[in-house]
Scaffold this motif. Structure first.
Motif, short mmCIF file in Angstrom:
data_model
loop_
_atom_site.label_atom_id
_atom_site.label_comp_id
_atom_site.label_asym_id
_atom_site.label_seq_id
_atom_site.Cartn_x
_atom_site.Cartn_y
_atom_site.Cartn_z
N GLN A 38 0.86 -1.18 0.00
CA GLN A 38 0.00 0.00 0.00
C GLN A 38 0.89 1.23 0.00
OE1 GLN A 38 -2.72 0.34 3.36
NE2 GLN A 38 -4.23 1.28 2.01
N TYR A 39 0.98 1.89 -1.14
CA TYR A 39 1.75 3.12 -1.25
C TYR A 39 0.93 4.27 -0.65
CZ TYR A 39 4.59 0.39 -4.45
OH TYR A 39 5.37 -0.59 -5.01
N PRO A 40 1.60 5.30 -0.19
CA PRO A 40 0.87 6.43 0.43
C PRO A 40 -0.23 6.96 -0.48
CG PRO A 40 3.23 6.67 0.76
CD PRO A 40 3.05 5.49 -0.15
N GLY A 41 -1.44 7.04 0.06
CA GLY A 41 -2.56 7.60 -0.67
C GLY A 41 -3.18 6.68 -1.71
N GLU A 42 -2.72 5.43 -1.75
CA GLU A 42 -3.24 4.51 -2.76
C GLU A 42 -3.87 3.28 -2.09
OE1 GLU A 42 0.33 5.57 -5.94
OE2 GLU A 42 -0.48 3.52 -5.81
N GLY A 43 -4.59 2.50 -2.91
CA GLY A 43 -5.18 1.27 -2.40
C GLY A 43 -4.18 0.12 -2.36
N LEU A 44 -4.57 -0.96 -1.73
CA LEU A 44 -3.73 -2.16 -1.68
C LEU A 44 -3.53 -2.72 -3.08
CD1 LEU A 44 -5.29 -4.11 1.31
CD2 LEU A 44 -2.88 -3.51 1.09
N GLN A 45 -2.27 -3.13 -3.36
CA GLN A 45 -1.96 -3.73 -4.66
C GLN A 45 -1.25 -5.04 -4.42
OE1 GLN A 45 0.47 -1.11 -7.03
NE2 GLN A 45 -0.56 0.71 -6.23
N LEU A 46 -1.55 -6.02 -5.25
CA LEU A 46 -0.83 -7.28 -5.17
C LEU A 46 0.61 -7.06 -5.64
CD1 LEU A 46 -0.82 -10.35 -4.72
CD2 LEU A 46 -1.48 -10.59 -7.12
N LEU A 47 1.57 -7.47 -4.83
CA LEU A 47 2.97 -7.36 -5.19
C LEU A 47 3.48 -8.68 -5.80
CD1 LEU A 47 5.60 -5.72 -5.19
CD2 LEU A 47 6.00 -6.51 -2.85
N LEU A 48 3.21 -9.78 -5.12
CA LEU A 48 3.61 -11.09 -5.63
C LEU A 48 2.85 -12.17 -4.89
CD1 LEU A 48 5.69 -12.35 -3.30
CD2 LEU A 48 7.25 -10.71 -4.32
N LYS A 49 2.90 -13.38 -5.45
CA LYS A 49 2.19 -14.48 -4.81
C LYS A 49 2.90 -15.80 -5.10
CE LYS A 49 -1.04 -15.59 -8.55
NZ LYS A 49 -2.46 -15.63 -8.99
N THR B 101 -7.08 -15.87 -8.58
CA THR B 101 -7.06 -14.65 -9.39
C THR B 101 -6.81 -13.45 -8.49
OG1 THR B 101 -9.45 -14.44 -9.20
CG2 THR B 101 -8.61 -15.59 -11.13
N GLU B 102 -6.23 -12.42 -9.07
CA GLU B 102 -5.85 -11.25 -8.28
C GLU B 102 -7.07 -10.47 -7.84
OE1 GLU B 102 -3.05 -8.72 -10.21
OE2 GLU B 102 -3.21 -7.13 -8.71
N ALA B 103 -7.08 -10.08 -6.57
CA ALA B 103 -8.13 -9.21 -6.05
C ALA B 103 -7.63 -7.78 -6.14
CB ALA B 103 -8.44 -9.58 -4.60
N PHE B 104 -8.43 -6.90 -6.75
CA PHE B 104 -8.10 -5.49 -6.90
C PHE B 104 -8.88 -4.70 -5.85
CE2 PHE B 104 -5.72 -5.55 -10.87
CZ PHE B 104 -6.04 -6.80 -11.37
N PHE B 105 -8.17 -3.88 -5.11
CA PHE B 105 -8.77 -3.15 -4.00
C PHE B 105 -9.08 -1.71 -4.37
CE2 PHE B 105 -8.54 -5.74 -0.13
CZ PHE B 105 -7.81 -6.82 -0.59
N GLY B 106 -10.17 -1.20 -3.81
CA GLY B 106 -10.44 0.23 -3.85
C GLY B 106 -9.64 0.94 -2.79
N GLN B 107 -9.75 2.26 -2.75
CA GLN B 107 -8.99 3.05 -1.78
C GLN B 107 -9.67 3.12 -0.42
OE1 GLN B 107 -6.98 6.59 -2.93
NE2 GLN B 107 -6.99 6.06 -5.10
N GLY B 108 -10.88 2.61 -0.35
CA GLY B 108 -11.52 2.51 0.94
C GLY B 108 -12.39 3.70 1.31
N THR B 109 -13.28 3.46 2.25
CA THR B 109 -14.07 4.52 2.89
C THR B 109 -13.66 4.59 4.35
OG1 THR B 109 -16.00 4.27 1.46
CG2 THR B 109 -16.36 5.24 3.64
N ARG B 110 -13.21 5.78 4.76
CA ARG B 110 -12.84 5.96 6.17
C ARG B 110 -14.09 6.38 6.93
NH1 ARG B 110 -8.29 6.37 8.88
NH2 ARG B 110 -7.07 6.47 6.95
N LEU B 111 -14.57 5.49 7.80
CA LEU B 111 -15.76 5.77 8.60
C LEU B 111 -15.34 6.18 10.01
CD1 LEU B 111 -18.86 5.68 9.04
CD2 LEU B 111 -18.56 3.30 9.77
N THR B 112 -15.85 7.31 10.44
CA THR B 112 -15.60 7.78 11.80
C THR B 112 -16.95 7.96 12.50
OG1 THR B 112 -13.62 8.97 11.08
CG2 THR B 112 -14.54 9.56 13.24
N VAL B 113 -17.11 7.27 13.60
CA VAL B 113 -18.34 7.37 14.39
C VAL B 113 -18.03 8.21 15.63
CG1 VAL B 113 -20.16 6.13 15.57
CG2 VAL B 113 -19.06 5.12 13.55
N VAL B 114 -18.73 9.31 15.77
CA VAL B 114 -18.45 10.23 16.89
C VAL B 114 -19.58 10.21 17.92
CG1 VAL B 114 -17.02 11.72 15.47
CG2 VAL B 114 -19.48 12.19 15.67
#
Lengths: 111, 114
Positions: A38-49, B101-114
């Motif tokens: 996970q690079y700063p400001g980016e999403g998780l990326q597969l590096l190797l497996k 198969t490779e899973a591709f991730f989004g950047q996420g949602t940061r949830l804060t409960v106050v």
């Protein structure tokens, strides 16, 4: 249950230094093993497996070998760059489809 | 789109409120996953969809959490009666069919409960 343990960070290295991030796992059967980054400001990326024992995964100069006898999948790179600064996650996938992640290791490479 | 898109990127809500988090997977990906990442921890599995159905929801922490994927594409994670302990980054990932198969991730949602 299945689990992944990786070395705690942060790890700070000078540019061109050798990198090792240790990862060990506990699992029944024959899991597939992964390193995500996970690079700063980016999403998780597969590096190797690696999907079976003695397989070596490699990408971008990083390598890791699936060692069943030591239940390990250590990440290595011969010469790190500043651009390698990121958080690295070791993970396994066993009989299901879910990934089981370690806590992550933060790497900072200084010029 | 080019990658997995999650909206909103940040959400602040009051304790006890209801929230919905949205995930747009990569077009054509049949598998969709939700994970939760607390500070200083790795992502923790919540639920996995294959098509429209939840194939594995064993990671949902309790019945306040629910997720849907009615048309096999966009998914919504719903949290009722939010608690401060629900504060985390919620990650969505998608992949094509197949165990390794490779899973591709989004950047996420940061949830804060106050």
């Amino acid at each position: 249950g299945d689990s992944v343990t990786q070395m705690e960070g942060p790890v700070t290295l000078s540019e061109e230094a050798f990198l090792t991030i240790n990862c060990t796992y506990t699992a029944t059967g024959y899991p597939s093993l992964f390193w995500y980054v996970q690079y700063p400001g980016e999403g998780l990326q597969l590096l190797l497996k690696a999907t079976k024992a003695d397989d070596k995964g490699s990408n971008k100069g990083f390598e890791a070998t699936y060692r069943k006898e030591t239940t390990s999948f250590h990440l290595e790179k011969g010469s790190v760059q500043v651009s390698d600064s990121a958080v690295y996650f070791c993970a396994l996938r066993n009989s299901g489809y879910a990934l089981n992640f370690g806590k992550g290791t933060s790497l900072l490479v200084t010029p | 789109g080019a990658g997995v898109s999650q909206t909103p990127s940040n959400k602040v809500t009051e304790k006890g409120k209801y929230v919905e988090l949205r995930c747009d997977p990569i077009s054509g990906h049949t598998a969709l996953y939700w994970y939760r990442q607390s500070l200083g921890q790795g992502p923790e599995f919540l639920i996995y969809f294959q098509g429209t159905g939840a194939a594995d929801d064993s990671g949902l922490p309790n019945d306040r959490f629910f997720a849907v994927r009615p048309e096999g594409s966009v998914s919504t994670l719903k949290i009722q009666r939010t608690e401060r302990g629900d504060s985390a980054v919620y990650l969505c990932a998608s992949s094509s069919t197949g165990k390794d198969t490779e899973a591709f991730f989004g950047q996420g949602t940061r949830l804060t409960v106050v």
